[in-house]
Write a protein that holds these residues in place. Structure first.
Motif, PDB file in Angstrom:
ATOM      1  N   LEU A   1       3.736   8.574   5.564  1.00  0.00           N
ATOM      2  CA  LEU A   1       3.713   9.062   4.296  1.00  0.00           C
ATOM      3  C   LEU A   1       3.866  10.693   4.022  1.00  0.00           C
ATOM      4  O   LEU A   1       4.557  11.251   3.247  1.00  0.00           O
ATOM      5  CB  LEU A   1       2.496   8.751   3.396  1.00  0.00           C
ATOM      6  CG  LEU A   1       2.332   7.127   2.984  1.00  0.00           C
ATOM      7  CD1 LEU A   1       0.896   6.959   2.476  1.00  0.00           C
ATOM      8  CD2 LEU A   1       3.267   6.938   1.744  1.00  0.00           C
TER       9      LEU A   1
ATOM     10  N   ASP B   1      -0.155   7.067   7.392  1.00  0.00           N
ATOM     11  CA  ASP B   1      -0.566   8.108   6.722  1.00  0.00           C
ATOM     12  C   ASP B   1       0.245   9.207   7.047  1.00  0.00           C
ATOM     13  O   ASP B   1       0.982  10.112   6.242  1.00  0.00           O
ATOM     14  CB  ASP B   1      -1.930   8.604   7.091  1.00  0.00           C
ATOM     15  CG  ASP B   1      -2.920   7.811   6.123  1.00  0.00           C
ATOM     16  OD1 ASP B   1      -2.429   7.092   5.149  1.00  0.00           O
ATOM     17  OD2 ASP B   1      -4.241   7.977   6.407  1.00  0.00           O
TER      18      ASP B   1
ATOM     19  N   ASP C   1       0.767  -0.990   0.047  1.00  0.00           N
ATOM     20  CA  ASP C   1      -0.130  -0.087  -0.028  1.00  0.00           C
ATOM     21  C   ASP C   1       0.884   1.135   0.025  1.00  0.00           C
ATOM     22  O   ASP C   1       0.701   2.351  -0.779  1.00  0.00           O
ATOM     23  CB  ASP C   1      -0.848  -0.092   1.296  1.00  0.00           C
ATOM     24  CG  ASP C   1      -2.007   1.164   1.167  1.00  0.00           C
ATOM     25  OD1 ASP C   1      -2.747   1.065   0.228  1.00  0.00           O
ATOM     26  OD2 ASP C   1      -2.042   1.853   2.024  1.00  0.00           O
ATOM     27  N   LEU C   2       1.737   1.164   0.807  1.00  0.00           N
ATOM     28  CA  LEU C   2       2.828   2.356   0.920  1.00  0.00           C
ATOM     29  C   LEU C   2       3.622   2.654  -0.442  1.00  0.00           C
ATOM     30  O   LEU C   2       3.546   3.700  -0.961  1.00  0.00           O
ATOM     31  CB  LEU C   2       3.913   2.184   1.955  1.00  0.00           C
ATOM     32  CG  LEU C   2       3.508   2.286   3.316  1.00  0.00           C
ATOM     33  CD1 LEU C   2       5.027   2.175   4.180  1.00  0.00           C
ATOM     34  CD2 LEU C   2       3.125   3.630   3.761  1.00  0.00           C
ATOM     35  N   TYR C   3       4.028   1.625  -1.066  1.00  0.00           N
ATOM     36  CA  TYR C   3       4.670   1.463  -2.274  1.00  0.00           C
ATOM     37  C   TYR C   3       3.924   1.887  -3.476  1.00  0.00           C
ATOM     38  O   TYR C   3       4.119   3.019  -4.248  1.00  0.00           O
ATOM     39  CB  TYR C   3       4.969  -0.023  -2.528  1.00  0.00           C
ATOM     40  CG  TYR C   3       5.803  -0.038  -3.892  1.00  0.00           C
ATOM     41  CD1 TYR C   3       7.215   0.592  -4.186  1.00  0.00           C
ATOM     42  CD2 TYR C   3       5.493  -1.095  -4.831  1.00  0.00           C
ATOM     43  CE1 TYR C   3       7.892   0.529  -5.169  1.00  0.00           C
ATOM     44  CE2 TYR C   3       6.287  -0.958  -5.942  1.00  0.00           C
ATOM     45  CZ  TYR C   3       7.361  -0.564  -6.184  1.00  0.00           C
ATOM     46  OH  TYR C   3       8.277  -0.467  -7.263  1.00  0.00           O
ATOM     47  N   ALA C   4       2.527   1.699  -3.387  1.00  0.00           N
ATOM     48  CA  ALA C   4       1.478   2.143  -4.430  1.00  0.00           C
ATOM     49  C   ALA C   4       1.418   3.566  -4.236  1.00  0.00           C
ATOM     50  O   ALA C   4       1.306   4.353  -5.266  1.00  0.00           O
ATOM     51  CB  ALA C   4       0.262   1.518  -4.443  1.00  0.00           C
ATOM     52  N   LYS C   5       1.179   4.138  -3.078  1.00  0.00           N
ATOM     53  CA  LYS C   5       0.943   5.463  -2.838  1.00  0.00           C
ATOM     54  C   LYS C   5       1.996   6.437  -3.240  1.00  0.00           C
ATOM     55  O   LYS C   5       2.012   7.487  -3.801  1.00  0.00           O
ATOM     56  CB  LYS C   5       0.373   5.697  -1.349  1.00  0.00           C
ATOM     57  CG  LYS C   5      -1.262   5.071  -1.109  1.00  0.00           C
ATOM     58  CD  LYS C   5      -1.380   5.342   0.392  1.00  0.00           C
ATOM     59  CE  LYS C   5      -2.837   5.070   0.262  1.00  0.00           C
ATOM     60  NZ  LYS C   5      -3.231   4.739   1.910  1.00  0.00           N
ATOM     61  N   LEU C   6       3.302   5.924  -2.876  1.00  0.00           N
ATOM     62  CA  LEU C   6       4.408   6.631  -3.238  1.00  0.00           C
ATOM     63  C   LEU C   6       4.555   6.753  -4.718  1.00  0.00           C
ATOM     64  O   LEU C   6       5.239   7.758  -5.152  1.00  0.00           O
ATOM     65  CB  LEU C   6       5.609   6.086  -2.433  1.00  0.00           C
ATOM     66  CG  LEU C   6       5.636   6.515  -1.036  1.00  0.00           C
ATOM     67  CD1 LEU C   6       6.797   5.418  -0.166  1.00  0.00           C
ATOM     68  CD2 LEU C   6       6.079   7.906  -0.633  1.00  0.00           C
ATOM     69  N   LYS C   7       4.415   5.504  -5.393  1.00  0.00           N
ATOM     70  CA  LYS C   7       4.395   5.769  -6.603  1.00  0.00           C
ATOM     71  C   LYS C   7       3.566   6.608  -7.399  1.00  0.00           C
ATOM     72  O   LYS C   7       3.783   7.161  -8.266  1.00  0.00           O
ATOM     73  CB  LYS C   7       4.438   4.185  -7.289  1.00  0.00           C
ATOM     74  CG  LYS C   7       5.716   3.390  -7.129  1.00  0.00           C
ATOM     75  CD  LYS C   7       6.211   2.543  -8.388  1.00  0.00           C
ATOM     76  CE  LYS C   7       4.817   1.431  -8.702  1.00  0.00           C
ATOM     77  NZ  LYS C   7       5.232   0.725  -9.453  1.00  0.00           N
ATOM     78  N   ALA C   8       2.254   6.448  -6.897  1.00  0.00           N
ATOM     79  CA  ALA C   8       1.282   7.522  -7.610  1.00  0.00           C
ATOM     80  C   ALA C   8       1.621   8.921  -7.337  1.00  0.00           C
ATOM     81  O   ALA C   8       1.326   9.686  -8.113  1.00  0.00           O
ATOM     82  CB  ALA C   8       0.155   6.980  -6.729  1.00  0.00           C
ATOM     83  N   ALA C   9       2.263   9.054  -6.160  1.00  0.00           N
ATOM     84  CA  ALA C   9       2.843  10.494  -5.927  1.00  0.00           C
ATOM     85  C   ALA C   9       4.054  10.806  -6.656  1.00  0.00           C
ATOM     86  O   ALA C   9       4.787  11.759  -6.693  1.00  0.00           O
ATOM     87  CB  ALA C   9       2.926  10.765  -4.624  1.00  0.00           C
TER      88      ALA C   9
END
Ligand code: 5CA
Length: 436
Positions: free
Chosen positions: A431, A428, A363-371
């Motif tokens: 992040l 959160d 989940d962290l990985y996906a959010k950081l990549k999306a950002a």
């Protein structure tokens, strides 16, 4: 990037061929591999750092009004016969014969080529000023290539060349590069000292080196502590007269050992810094040295031809990778300044295969990549110790650690490379912190 898929051949042991810390760490962190003496392959991690450095150099060159071009690496020897340097340059120049027996060479520098571009294309003073630069590979057949990328035979340089109608304007171009260099090195987390220098084989009447302090530097350096404390110029308008900015730097004492003035020892007292330094940039003003023999002239305002005034401005781009590591490391590895870090954020999954850990890390990985953050996710089935050691070795500035206990509580451990301690935060909050 998932570390399980990344080409990152790290080494646990110190390679015996490396004498200085940056060379050791570049090999251990899987950044480079030697191809032949002084010639290197850049692996993915090293390539990323090099590209980040290139981006900063390019950004500051463009801001200062220079325009990027690409010149050939293989040059015709004829131009060097025109400038008179073909015989002077000596064995450092790699000379090549083509199939028609023509004299060619692998460019050690590009004054001749750029002067040829200029004389063939620019005819009037109205087209001045011009400053053309490239970021490209050079070859110098150094007698003693050493210290890895610090003194290579093939190395990456930013080389800029300015053309102006008279001395005052040419000096302005020199000052523009002087100021751009201060800003460039500061963005890389470096304190670079401008130092009056000899111009060597490039020639000319005015020259400064930019020196980064490091124990392993090749030259001894003496300077007033004030130079190290002076912040790089902010919000520069490059059209303004920059002389006062340059003077505010050059009026502070700095010298190499040959030129060190002993009377300064007493004068500066405790404010005298004695250190060693690495030359990361060198700028030259040489007026008509190449333009004169090569006939680079423009029509002046009165209709008469005028030989242009030139300067050249080098940055050792590949050397900077080593210089930054020399200036920023600890016993565990590299500590990248944020703007050059190959990855801004690392995620360490302490128990790959554990559903909660995998989900939280994923989940962290996906959010950081999306950002659009550069993130390295250590999803390997490896011991925790190996993962911590590798993340520190390659110097990732922010590290997020998740194990089964944390995953159950919904918390992440946040570590800052180079700082003591760690912090436990909600996913959160973690992040938000690493993206700030
Ligand atoms: N034409 C001029 C300026 S464009 C020139 O060649 N200048 S230089 O010789 O001083 O090189 C510019 C920079 O390249 C140096 O300040 C240094 O940081 C880097 N450099 C020079 N030789 C090497 C080398 N053998 N390996 C790595 N970097 C080098």
């Amino acid at each position: 990037m998932r570390l399980s898929r990344y080409f990152l051949p790290t080494l646990k042991e110190n390679p015996s061929e490396a004498q200085i810390v940056s060379h050791r760490l570049m090999l251990r962190a899987g950044m480079v591999r030697q191809h032949a003496a002084g010639i290197y392959n850049w692996l993915p991690l090293g390539t990323k750092v090099l590209q980040n450095i290139i981006a900063i150099v390019r950004d500051e060159q463009n801001a200062a009004g220079a325009q990027e071009i690409i010149m050939p690496t293989i040059q015709s020897g004829e131009l060097w016969k025109e400038s008179g340097r073909y015989d002077d340059y000596g064995p450092e120049m790699l000379r090549i014969k083509d199939r028609h027996d023509r004299d060619m060479l692998y460019g050690p520098t590009h004054e001749e080529v750029v002067t040829d571009i200029f004389r063939n294309n620019i005819k009037s003073y109205r087209d001045l000023p011009k400053n053309l630069y490239q970021i490209h590979w050079k070859f110098r057949d150094e007698v003693r290539p050493r210290f890895g990328v610090m003194r290579g035979r093939e190395f990456l340089m930013k080389d800029a060349y300015s053309f102006d109608i008279d001395f005052a304007r040419s000096k302005h171009a020199y000052n523009q590069m002087f100021v751009a260099y201060l800003r460039t090195f500061a963005r890389m987390g470096l304190k670079a000292i401008p130092m009056k220098a000899d111009s060597g084989p490039i020639g000319g009447d005015m020259s400064h080196e930019f020196i980064v302090l490091a124990d392993t530097g090749e030259s001894a350096v003496f300077c007033d502590k004030a130079l190290l404390e002076k912040p790089a110029p902010q919000n520069v308008n490059y059209d303004d007269d920059l002389q006062h900015i340059v003077d505010s730097w050059t009026s502070i004492y700095a010298a190499t050992d040959e030129k060190h003035d002993l009377s300064q020892e007493e004068k500066l007292g405790a404010n005298l810094v004695k250190a060693r330094g690495i030359e990361v940039g060198h700028i030259f003003h040489f007026g008509g040295k190449y333009a004169e023999p090569m006939g680079a002239k423009v029509t002046g305002p009165d209709g008469n031809p005028v030989t242009v005034m030139m300067g050249s401005y080098g940055i050792g781009v590949s050397r900077l990778v080593g210089a930054i590591i020399e200036a920023s490391h600890d016993e565990n590895g590299i500590i990248w300044p944020d703007e050059v870090a190959p990855f801004q954020i690392g995620i360490i999954n302490l128990k790959v295969g554990d559903a909660a850990c995998d989900a939280a890390c994923g989940d962290l990985y996906a959010k950081l990549k999306a950002a659009k953050r550069e993130v390295l996710y250590d999803d390997r089935d490896e011991r925790a110790g190996v993962k911590f050691a590798d993340m520190d070795l390659i110097g990732v500035p922010w590290q997020l650690v998740i194990g089964p206990k944390g995953a159950a509580k919904g918390v992440v451990e946040v570590k800052r490379r180079g700082a003591a301690g760690k912090e436990e935060l909600s996913a959160d909050a973690a992040l938000a912190k690493v993206m700030a």
